[in-house]
Design an enzyme around this catalytic site. Structure first.
Site, short mmCIF file in Angstrom:
data_model
loop_
_atom_site.label_atom_id
_atom_site.label_comp_id
_atom_site.label_asym_id
_atom_site.label_seq_id
_atom_site.Cartn_x
_atom_site.Cartn_y
_atom_site.Cartn_z
N GLU A 10 0.81 -1.23 0.00
CA GLU A 10 0.00 0.00 0.00
C GLU A 10 0.84 1.27 0.00
OE1 GLU A 10 -0.32 -2.49 2.19
OE2 GLU A 10 -2.33 -2.61 3.02
N ASP A 83 -1.77 -5.24 3.53
CA ASP A 83 -1.86 -5.52 4.96
C ASP A 83 -2.64 -6.79 5.29
OD1 ASP A 83 -0.32 -3.36 5.63
OD2 ASP A 83 -1.99 -2.05 6.15
N ASP A 85 -5.21 -7.89 6.99
CA ASP A 85 -6.55 -7.80 7.57
C ASP A 85 -7.55 -7.72 6.41
OD1 ASP A 85 -6.21 -5.23 6.62
OD2 ASP A 85 -6.25 -4.26 8.58
N GLU A 87 -9.25 -5.22 5.26
CA GLU A 87 -9.02 -4.06 4.40
C GLU A 87 -7.88 -4.35 3.42
OE1 GLU A 87 -10.56 -0.24 3.58
OE2 GLU A 87 -11.16 -1.61 5.17
N TYR A 296 2.25 -5.77 12.99
CA TYR A 296 1.10 -5.08 12.41
C TYR A 296 0.23 -4.44 13.49
CZ TYR A 296 -2.67 -4.11 9.15
OH TYR A 296 -3.62 -3.47 8.37
N ARG A 298 -2.93 -3.13 13.47
CA ARG A 298 -4.39 -3.26 13.53
C ARG A 298 -4.73 -4.71 13.87
NH1 ARG A 298 -4.32 1.14 9.82
NH2 ARG A 298 -3.91 -0.09 7.98
N HIS A 343 -3.73 -13.92 14.29
CA HIS A 343 -3.04 -12.63 14.28
C HIS A 343 -2.21 -12.51 15.55
CE1 HIS A 343 -6.10 -10.60 11.35
NE2 HIS A 343 -5.60 -11.72 10.89
#
Length: 653
Positions: A10, A83, A85, A87, A296, A298, A343
Site C-alpha cells: 500500500e 496488509d 486484515d 481491508e 502489524y 491493527r 493474528h
C-alpha cells in the site's frame, strides 16, 4: 535487467523496507491505498440485483494503475503484499480487478506477514496463498452497509433537520454514547458526605493516617457521614479516647502484568500516558510498522509468536536476572469476541532494541515505540509481589482503618512502573498504643460519571462490540469532523447538533443507534469473513426493512423548527433576525432569506478580560470546521486566541 518478481504494497515506506530485505530479484511498488471505490456522487450499489457494487478508479489512482501495468510487462510473477486484515485483502482484490491480468497470464500470489523482517518476508514468499474472498466480501459488506445508511439517511436529515448533516452506521452509535453520558451527567444529583481521618503517631513518632470505618458497632460506608454536624459530633466523641492497635493483617498480593497491546489497548494507553489522539497513535504506529520496528498495528489479538516469546525471555534473563523470569512462558488469550488468534499482538520485532537503539524520525515515534517495548517486555516478566497491610485501631466506640502496600519484589514493575502502589505504614503490632495528633474532616460530594476521553470512548466501543481495530480512530475523527462532538479539556461533549440528530435517530430509527443491533451486525460481518454467512443475504436482511421504514418516515416526520425569535433587525434590509442552527451551532440569520442572505455570528461573551491587550473581552468563537476556541473581541487589532475555555481557569483559581 528488470526484476523477476513484482511485489505490490500500500505505501512507499513499507515498500522500501520490504525491497531492502527481499533483494535484487524483487521490485516493490505501492498502490497508495485503495485503487477502486464506490463512486463519490451516487449510491453505486444496485439494490435490485444482490447489491452489486459499481466500483470506479479515482483519478488519483489511475496513474498508479498505469505504472503497475508497465512494471508487470517485464515480470515473471506478481506478489500482493497488502496488509494482513480484511481491508488489506480487499485492497489486493481491487488491485487485481483494476489491473485486469487475464491477458497477461502472470502467476499471482497473496503473501501475508505480521512483521516486516527478513525472516518473516522469506517465510511468506515460501508459503504464498490465493486471495481469501471471504475476507474481501466481509470488507465489501461493511463498505456497502455504510454506504446504504449514509447515502439514504443523510438526505433524510437534510430534509427534516438542516443541510450538511450526515448519519453513519457506526458513527451515530458513537455519538449516542457521548450524548447518553451527557444526559447522565445532567440528571445526576450530587449527595453530600463527609470523611473523618485521624493522624496518628506511634511511640517512635512515626505518623500515618487512618479513616473512621465504624462507630458504635455501625459500619460507615462512603455515605455514612452525611453532614458536617455529624462529622463534628464524631470528632468530639473521639477526641479524648485512647487509641490502640486492635488487629494487624498482612498478606502478600501477586500483581500480574497486563497482556501485550491490541489496537484498542495501545490507543488507550497512548492517550492516557502520552496524550496522543487515536488518529495520531495509529499514524505513528503505521510508520513504526512500515519501517520494520513493530508488528502489524491493527489487531484485536493478544497472541504472541513462540519465537518472539523466546527472544523476550532471553532478553529478560540477560538484562534483569533469572528471578525476573517466570519458570514458564506467559501466554495470553484474547477476550474480545471475534478476535483472530492467528493474528499477533502489537510488539517490537526485536525485543532487545529500545527506542534509543533505533534511528526513529521523531520524539513521538520514540515515545510510542518505548511504550510498546515496555508492554511486551513486562508481559513476559515475573509478577510483582506486594505486602498489603491492614490495621484496625480501636478508639473508644470507634474503629479506624489504615491500609498500606509495600513492594516486596517489583517483577514486571521494573519496566512498567506506573502500576506501582506504594503506601507504606509503620511497623504496627496488636495492642500498640497510638497518639492522636489531629483530625482531618473533609466535605465531599458524589460525582457524576466522567465524560468520555478518547481512551475511554475507544474502550466503550470495544466493550460493546462496536467497530473493529481498523475503525476506532476513523470513528473518533469523523464524529468530531462532522461537528457532533467536541473535545473540552480532553473530554468529549456533544454539540447541540449532535444531541438534535441523536434524538431524532433514537425516536425514528432506533436500530441504527442501538448498541446491541450494531454489535450483532459486527458479528455477522465476522461470520462473512469466516465463510459462515452470505454477504448479500446479510445486506438484504438489513436493507429491506430499513428502506421500508425510511419511506414511511419521509412522509410521517415533520421538519424540525429550530429557529428562535430575537429582537434584532437585519442591518441590510431591516427585517427581523432569527436564530438558526447550522452544523456547528447557532447563528443569526435574516428572515428575508433568500432575497437577503445576511448572517451574523452569535457572540458568546465570557466576562473575562483579554490577558494580552487588557482592553477587550474574551469571546467564544468557532473554526470553519466547528471547533470551539476563545479569542479577543478586538480582533484583528488583538490576535490573542486559546483552545482552553478561560472560564474553567477562573472557576478553579
Amino acid at each position: 535487467m528488470p526484476a523477476k518478481h513484482l511485489v505490490i504494497v500500500e505505501s512507499p515506506a513499507k515498500g522500501k523496507t520490504i525491497e531492502r530485505y527481499l533483494g535484487k530479484d524483487f521490485h516493490v511498488l505501492a498502490s497508495y491505498g485503495h485503487v477502486r471505490d464506490l463512486p463519490e456522487h451516487n449510491l453505486g450499489v444496485d439494490v435490485e440485483h444482490k447489491f452489486k457494487p459499481t466500483y470506479v478508479i479515482p483519478q488519483k489512482a489511475k496513474k498508479t494503475i498505469s505504472a503497475l501495468k508497465t512494471a508487470l510487462k517485464g515480470a515473471d510473477s506478481l506478489y500482493l503484499a497488502t496488509d494482513y486484515d480484511r481491508e488489506g485483502e480487499a485492497i489486493a482484490w481491487h488491485i487485481l480487478e483494476a489491473l485486469n491480468l487475464e491477458k497477461m497470464k502472470i502467476p499471482v500470489a497473496r503473501i501475508t506477514f505480521h512483521e516486516i523482517t527478513k525472516s518473516a518476508l522469506q517465510a511468506a514468499i515460501k508459503k504464498p496463498r490465493s486471495l481469501d474472498l471471504n475476507l474481501v466480501n466481509a470488507q465489501q459488506a461493511r463498505r456497502i452497509l455504510d454506504r446504504l445508511v449514509g447515502y439514504t439517511l443523510s438526505p433524510f436529515l437534510w430534509k427534516k433537520v438542516m443541510k450538511g448533516l450526515s448519519a453513519g452506521r457506526v458513527q451515530s452509535v458513537a455519538v449516542r454514547l457521548v450524548v447518553d453520558r451527557e444526559r447522565e451527567i445532567k440528571a445526576f444529583v450530587p449527595q453530600e458526605h463527609w470523611s473523618l481521618e485521624a493522624l496518628l503517631a506511634t511511640r517512635k513518632k512515626e505518623e500515618f493516617r487512618a479513616s473512621l470505618a465504624e462507630f458504635k458497632g455501625k459500619k460507615l460506608d462512603k455515605l455514612g457521614i452525611k453532614t458536617e454536624k455529624e462529622a463534628r459530633a464524631l470528632e468530639s466523641a473521639l477526641a479524648g479516647v485512647t487509641y490502640q492497635v486492635k488487629l494487624v493483617e498482612e498478606k502478600e498480593i501477586t500483581k500480574r502484568p497486563s497482556p501485550p497491546f491490541t489496537t484498542s489497548t495501545l490507543q488507550q494507553q497512548a492517550s492516557h500516558r502520552l496524550h496522543f489522539s487515536a488518529k495520531q497513535t495509529m499514524k505513528l504506529a503505521q510508520d513504526l510498522y512500515e519501517a520494520g520496528h513493530i508488528t502489524y498495528m491493527r489487531t484485536d489479538s493478544t497472541n504472541l509468536a513462540g519465537e518472539a516469546i523466546s527472544a523476550t525471555r532471553g532478553y529478560i534473563e540477560k538484562t534483569f536476572g533469572a528471578n525476573y523470569l517466570p519458570s514458564v512462558p506467559q501466554y495470553y488469550r484474547t477476550k474480545s469476541k471475534g478476535a483472530q488468534e492467528a493474528h499477533e499482538a502489537i510488539r517490537p520485532t526485536d525485543a532487545t532494541k529500545q527506542s534509543s537503539d533505533l534511528n526513529l524520525p521523531s520524539d513521538k515515534h520514540a515515545k510510542l515505540y518505548e511504550l510498546i517495548w515496555q508492554r511486551m517486555i513486562a508481559c513476559q516478566m515475573a509478577p510483582a509481589r506486594l505486602k498489603a497491610t491492614t490495621a484496625l485501631i480501636q478508639a473508644g466506640e470507634g474503629i479506624f482503618k489504615a491500609h498500606g502496600n509495600v513492594v516486596a519484589f517489583d517483577g514486571y514493575l521494573r519496566v512498567w512502573p506506573s502500576d506501582r502502589t506504594d503506601s507504606i505504614l509503620p511497623k504496627l503490632a496488636s495492642n500498640d498504643s497510638l497518639t492522636l495528633q489531629e483530625f482531618f474532616t473533609e466535605q465531599h460530594f458524589t460525582e457524576p460519571p466522567a465524560r468520555y476521553s478518547e481512551a475511554t470512548l475507544v474502550k466503550a466501543l470495544e466493550e460493546h462490540g462496536i467497530g473493529r481495530p481498523s475503525t476506532y480512530a476513523p470513528i473518533i475523527s469523523t464524529i468530531q469532523d462532522r461537528g457532533y462532538v467536541q473535545l473540552f479539556e480532553r473530554r468529549f461533549q456533544p454539540t447541540e447538533t449532535g444531541e438534535i440528530v441523536t434524538n431524532l435517530l433514537v425516536e425514528h430509527f432506533p436500530e441504527i443507534v442501538d448498541l446491541t443491533f450494531t454489535a450483532s451486525m459486527e458479528k455477522k460481518l465476522d461470520q462473512v469473513a469466516e465463510g459462515e454467512q452470505d454477504w448479500t443475504k446479510l445486506l438484504g436482511d438489513f436493507y429491506t426493512p430499513f428502506d421500508h421504514k425510511l419511506e414511511v418516515k419521509q412522509k410521517e416526520v415533520e421538519k424540525l423548527d429550530l429557529t428562535e425569535k430575537t429582537d434584532k433587525t437585519c442591518p441590510k434590509c431591516g427585517k427581523p433576525l432569527i436564530i438558526r442552527r447550522g452544523r456547528f451551532g447557532r447563528f443569526l440569520a435574516c428572515t428575508g432569506f433568500p432575497e437577503c442572505r445576511h448572517t451574523e455570528a452569535i457572540v458568546e461573551k465570557t466576562g473575562i478580560q483579554c490577558p494580552e491587550c487588557g482592553q477587550g473581552e474574551l469571546i467564544e468563537k468557532k473554526t470553519r470546521r466547528g471547533k470551539t476556541f476563545w479569542g479577543c473581541e478586538r480582533y484583528p487589532e488583538c490576535k490573542h486566541a486559546t483552545w482552553n475555555d478561560p472560564r474553567s481557569h477562573e472557576s478553579s483559581s
